[in-house]
Scaffold this motif. Structure first.
Motif, PDB file in Angstrom:
ATOM      1  N   ILE A  25      -0.588   2.608  11.651  1.00  0.00           N
ATOM      2  CA  ILE A  25      -0.457   1.235  12.162  1.00  0.00           C
ATOM      3  C   ILE A  25      -1.507   0.295  11.560  1.00  0.00           C
ATOM      4  O   ILE A  25      -1.160  -0.798  11.117  1.00  0.00           O
ATOM      5  CB  ILE A  25      -0.472   1.220  13.703  1.00  0.00           C
ATOM      6  N   PRO A  26      -2.805   0.661  11.510  1.00  0.00           N
ATOM      7  CA  PRO A  26      -3.771  -0.264  10.902  1.00  0.00           C
ATOM      8  C   PRO A  26      -3.456  -0.591   9.442  1.00  0.00           C
ATOM      9  O   PRO A  26      -3.601  -1.736   9.017  1.00  0.00           O
ATOM     10  CB  PRO A  26      -5.111   0.469  11.030  1.00  0.00           C
ATOM     11  N   ALA A  27      -2.992   0.388   8.674  1.00  0.00           N
ATOM     12  CA  ALA A  27      -2.634   0.124   7.284  1.00  0.00           C
ATOM     13  C   ALA A  27      -1.448  -0.826   7.211  1.00  0.00           C
ATOM     14  O   ALA A  27      -1.407  -1.728   6.368  1.00  0.00           O
ATOM     15  CB  ALA A  27      -2.314   1.433   6.559  1.00  0.00           C
ATOM     16  N   ALA A  79      -3.578  -3.650  -3.746  1.00  0.00           N
ATOM     17  CA  ALA A  79      -3.972  -3.344  -2.378  1.00  0.00           C
ATOM     18  C   ALA A  79      -2.804  -2.769  -1.581  1.00  0.00           C
ATOM     19  O   ALA A  79      -2.959  -1.777  -0.861  1.00  0.00           O
ATOM     20  CB  ALA A  79      -4.519  -4.594  -1.696  1.00  0.00           C
ATOM     21  N   VAL A  80      -1.633  -3.379  -1.703  1.00  0.00           N
ATOM     22  CA  VAL A  80      -0.461  -2.891  -0.965  1.00  0.00           C
ATOM     23  C   VAL A  80      -0.102  -1.484  -1.437  1.00  0.00           C
ATOM     24  O   VAL A  80       0.162  -0.591  -0.625  1.00  0.00           O
ATOM     25  CB  VAL A  80       0.729  -3.869  -1.129  1.00  0.00           C
ATOM     26  N   THR A  81      -0.113  -1.256  -2.740  1.00  0.00           N
ATOM     27  CA  THR A  81       0.219   0.064  -3.272  1.00  0.00           C
ATOM     28  C   THR A  81      -0.807   1.101  -2.831  1.00  0.00           C
ATOM     29  O   THR A  81      -0.448   2.212  -2.436  1.00  0.00           O
ATOM     30  CB  THR A  81       0.290   0.026  -4.805  1.00  0.00           C
ATOM     31  N   THR A 112       0.213   4.301  -0.516  1.00  0.00           N
ATOM     32  CA  THR A 112       0.206   5.636  -1.118  1.00  0.00           C
ATOM     33  C   THR A 112      -0.993   6.476  -0.727  1.00  0.00           C
ATOM     34  O   THR A 112      -0.892   7.694  -0.697  1.00  0.00           O
ATOM     35  CB  THR A 112       0.255   5.551  -2.649  1.00  0.00           C
ATOM     36  N   ARG A 113      -2.136   5.862  -0.430  1.00  0.00           N
ATOM     37  CA  ARG A 113      -3.349   6.628  -0.187  1.00  0.00           C
ATOM     38  C   ARG A 113      -3.864   6.545   1.244  1.00  0.00           C
ATOM     39  O   ARG A 113      -4.821   7.215   1.581  1.00  0.00           O
ATOM     40  CB  ARG A 113      -4.448   6.153  -1.135  1.00  0.00           C
ATOM     41  N   ARG A 126      -3.101  10.726  -6.566  1.00  0.00           N
ATOM     42  CA  ARG A 126      -3.788  11.766  -5.812  1.00  0.00           C
ATOM     43  C   ARG A 126      -4.022  12.963  -6.719  1.00  0.00           C
ATOM     44  O   ARG A 126      -3.223  13.263  -7.582  1.00  0.00           O
ATOM     45  CB  ARG A 126      -2.950  12.219  -4.631  1.00  0.00           C
ATOM     46  N   ARG A 127      -5.122  13.643  -6.475  1.00  0.00           N
ATOM     47  CA  ARG A 127      -5.405  14.854  -7.246  1.00  0.00           C
ATOM     48  C   ARG A 127      -4.501  15.967  -6.730  1.00  0.00           C
ATOM     49  O   ARG A 127      -4.369  16.176  -5.531  1.00  0.00           O
ATOM     50  CB  ARG A 127      -6.853  15.272  -7.079  1.00  0.00           C
TER      51      ARG A 127
END
Length: 147
Positions: free
Chosen positions: A38-40, A72-74, A78-79, A109-110
């Protein structure tokens, strides 16, 4: 006279979960994961408001591709919140006269090596040699007129 088999009585008619139903613990985990996003999602909404109402009124001055708001959105999608916000802050810190700009996508991501699992397969896709030197596409790239 009814002949009943053992286990056919009223006590045996307990509702069993269907094959597709998740156990309670899994449902709670899924709910907590959704609540943690939710915060994201709120930050993404605020960035989209900026991109819709503020950004069109300003001259395009971003030296980076993708733009900082797209980045920022991506990163948030994704992360996640913590890492995505950290990547965004680092990217905004690069918006200085001494940085040349250019292509700067969100790092992937690794991948943990599958060799540790013992199956002998590589962590990279089979066709990785085809795109090894080329830039990767931005995930969920939005069209704000800056591309």
């Amino acid at each position: 006279m009814d002949s009943q088999r053992p286990g056919d009585g009223p006590a045996a008619q307990v509702e069993r979960p269907s094959a597709g139903a998740l156990p309670r613990r899994e449902r709670v985990r899924a709910l907590l994961r959704r609540a943690a996003r939710i915060p994201a999602h709120i930050l993404i909404f605020l960035i989209e408001l900026y991109r819709t109402y503020v950004s069109p009124t300003r001259m395009p001055v971003c030296r980076f591709t993708p733009t900082c708001s797209e980045y920022a959105v991506t990163a948030l999608r994704t992360r996640g919140l913590v890492i995505g916000l950290g990547l965004t802050v680092v990217r905004l810190a690069k918006c200085a006269p001494w940085h040349p700009g250019g292509w700067d996508p969100v790092p992937e991501r690794r991948q943990h090596e599958r060799h540790a699992a013992g199956d002998g397969s590589s962590a990279e896709p089979a066709d990785s040699k085809a795109w090894k030197g080329s830039p990767r596409a931005v995930i969920r790239d939005t069209n704000d007129g800056s591309s």
